[in-house]
Scaffold this active site. Sequence first.
Site, PDB file in Angstrom:
ATOM      1  CG  ASP A  18      -2.088   0.895   1.123  1.00 27.26           C
ATOM      2  OD1 ASP A  18      -2.278   1.496   0.040  1.00 27.26           O
ATOM      3  OD2 ASP A  18      -2.829   1.032   2.117  1.00 27.26           O
ATOM      4  NE  ARG A  31      -4.074   6.851  -7.442  1.00 25.16           N
ATOM      5  CZ  ARG A  31      -3.983   6.414  -6.188  1.00 25.16           C
ATOM      6  NH1 ARG A  31      -3.765   7.265  -5.210  1.00 25.16           N
ATOM      7  NH2 ARG A  31      -4.124   5.131  -5.918  1.00 25.16           N
ATOM      8  CG  HIS A  35       0.222   1.968  -9.432  1.00 28.43           C
ATOM      9  ND1 HIS A  35      -0.026   1.603  -8.133  1.00 28.43           N
ATOM     10  CD2 HIS A  35      -0.877   2.673  -9.834  1.00 28.43           C
ATOM     11  CE1 HIS A  35      -1.223   2.058  -7.757  1.00 28.43           C
ATOM     12  NE2 HIS A  35      -1.751   2.711  -8.779  1.00 28.43           N
ATOM     13  CB  THR A  64     -12.753  -8.318  -5.718  1.00 26.44           C
ATOM     14  OG1 THR A  64     -12.602  -8.253  -4.291  1.00 26.44           O
ATOM     15  CG2 THR A  64     -12.419  -9.720  -6.175  1.00 26.44           C
ATOM     16  CD  GLU A  65     -13.109  -5.597  -2.435  1.00 25.59           C
ATOM     17  OE1 GLU A  65     -11.919  -5.963  -2.368  1.00 25.59           O
ATOM     18  OE2 GLU A  65     -14.067  -6.394  -2.363  1.00 25.59           O
ATOM     19  NE  ARG A  69      -7.163   1.543  -6.350  1.00 27.04           N
ATOM     20  CZ  ARG A  69      -6.064   1.812  -5.688  1.00 27.04           C
ATOM     21  NH1 ARG A  69      -5.038   2.355  -6.294  1.00 27.04           N
ATOM     22  NH2 ARG A  69      -5.954   1.535  -4.401  1.00 27.04           N
ATOM     23  CG  LEU A 129       9.602 -17.021  -3.471  1.00 25.23           C
ATOM     24  CD1 LEU A 129       9.309 -16.999  -1.969  1.00 25.23           C
ATOM     25  CD2 LEU A 129       9.952 -15.597  -3.937  1.00 25.23           C
ATOM     26  CB  SER A 187      -7.857  -4.258   2.458  1.00 20.35           C
ATOM     27  OG  SER A 187      -7.721  -3.025   3.098  1.00 20.35           O
TER      28      SER A 187
HETATM   29  C1  FPP Z   1      -1.937   0.132  -3.342  1.00 26.53           C
HETATM   30  O1  FPP Z   1      -1.437   1.445  -3.350  1.00 26.53           O
HETATM   31  C2  FPP Z   1      -1.421  -0.591  -4.472  1.00 26.53           C
HETATM   32  C3  FPP Z   1      -2.184  -1.203  -5.425  1.00 26.53           C
HETATM   33  C4  FPP Z   1      -3.642  -1.217  -5.404  1.00 26.53           C
HETATM   34  C5  FPP Z   1      -1.572  -1.904  -6.543  1.00 26.53           C
HETATM   35  C6  FPP Z   1      -0.312  -2.626  -6.244  1.00 26.53           C
HETATM   36  C7  FPP Z   1       0.500  -2.632  -7.462  1.00 26.53           C
HETATM   37  C8  FPP Z   1       1.851  -2.597  -7.512  1.00 26.53           C
HETATM   38  C9  FPP Z   1       2.708  -2.660  -6.334  1.00 26.53           C
HETATM   39  C10 FPP Z   1       2.568  -2.470  -8.798  1.00 26.53           C
HETATM   40  C11 FPP Z   1       2.286  -3.517  -9.795  1.00 26.53           C
HETATM   41  C12 FPP Z   1       2.444  -4.876  -9.280  1.00 26.53           C
HETATM   42  C13 FPP Z   1       3.099  -5.846  -9.930  1.00 26.53           C
HETATM   43  C14 FPP Z   1       3.096  -7.214  -9.378  1.00 26.53           C
HETATM   44  C15 FPP Z   1       3.842  -5.612 -11.168  1.00 26.53           C
HETATM   45  P1  FPP Z   1      -2.460   2.624  -3.560  1.00 26.53           P
HETATM   46  O2  FPP Z   1      -2.521   2.919  -5.024  1.00 26.53           O
HETATM   47  O3  FPP Z   1      -3.765   2.287  -2.937  1.00 26.53           O
HETATM   48  O4  FPP Z   1      -1.747   3.796  -2.792  1.00 26.53           O
HETATM   49  P2  FPP Z   1      -2.469   4.916  -1.921  1.00 26.53           P
HETATM   50  O5  FPP Z   1      -3.192   4.230  -0.813  1.00 26.53           O
HETATM   51  O6  FPP Z   1      -1.341   5.745  -1.443  1.00 26.53           O
HETATM   52  O7  FPP Z   1      -3.380   5.657  -2.850  1.00 26.53           O
END
Ligand code: FPP
Length: 231
Positions: A18, A31, A35, A64-65, A69, A129, A187
């Site tokens: 997160d 944002r 990622h 799923t939620e 976005r 792993l 979550s």
């Molecule tokens: C939560 O941060 C993160 C996600 C919902 C997506 C996770 C994705 C990655 C780590 C990158 C892609 C993954 C792979 C395996 C290539 P948020 O966007 O909710 O952050 P915030 O709470 O600060 O808005």
Amino acid sequence: MNTSNKKELPKHIAIIMDGNGRWASERGLNRTAGHEEGAKVVRKITNHCNNIGIKYLTLYAFSTENWSRPKLEIEFLMKLLEKYLKNELHIYLDNNVRFKAIGDISRFSKSLQEIIKKTENATKNASGLTQILALNYGSQDEILRAIKRLNEQDLEVTKQNFENCLDTSGIVDVDVLIRTSGEIRLSNYLLWQNAYAEMFFVNTFWPEFTTNELDDIISDYQNRERRFGGI
Ligand code: FPP
């Protein structure tokens, strides 16, 4: 990390990655940049877990939620996942890493579904792993799908039969659950499998999470007394 430590390593580490969005916003970036940076950390942490002898690492990549976005962010995440998996295949093979997806991937594009299946197949015999990506994953959804499978196969409702119908069938329960970014909630993540997990909530945003921080969490875990309801 000192791998000669005699105390038992966790077999299964699960992470709620997160804070990508907040990491990016703090830097005046879109944002999606968060990622993208987060994907690099996925690679780093996976590699480290493999090197120190962790058996399972489960990462919450899309819930799923998360469909609620903005469309553009979802499209970006889908493309990023596809790019990541295409790029990663040779890295998994070179490093003896098995890849597995959990969640209902039928909602993804055909090309993403294909690359997921192809990567699972190509790495299925790896003995290092197992990196598990939770993709369109929600624990409540997983539990409902498991109950449907139990019914379809007309199986008796036992703990073993139920667990065999979960997406995580054959995988040991979570030992260490980590959530980054300072939020303290589950979550809808691995609710069944986290039954006796030791939980760690750290303030670091996922793009800044380091192997040193993971090692500290593992050492902390090794000093905790797990009683599993006993005394
Ligand atoms: C939560 O941060 C993160 C996600 C919902 C997506 C996770 C994705 C990655 C780590 C990158 C892609 C993954 C792979 C395996 C290539 P948020 O966007 O909710 O952050 P915030 O709470 O600060 O808005």
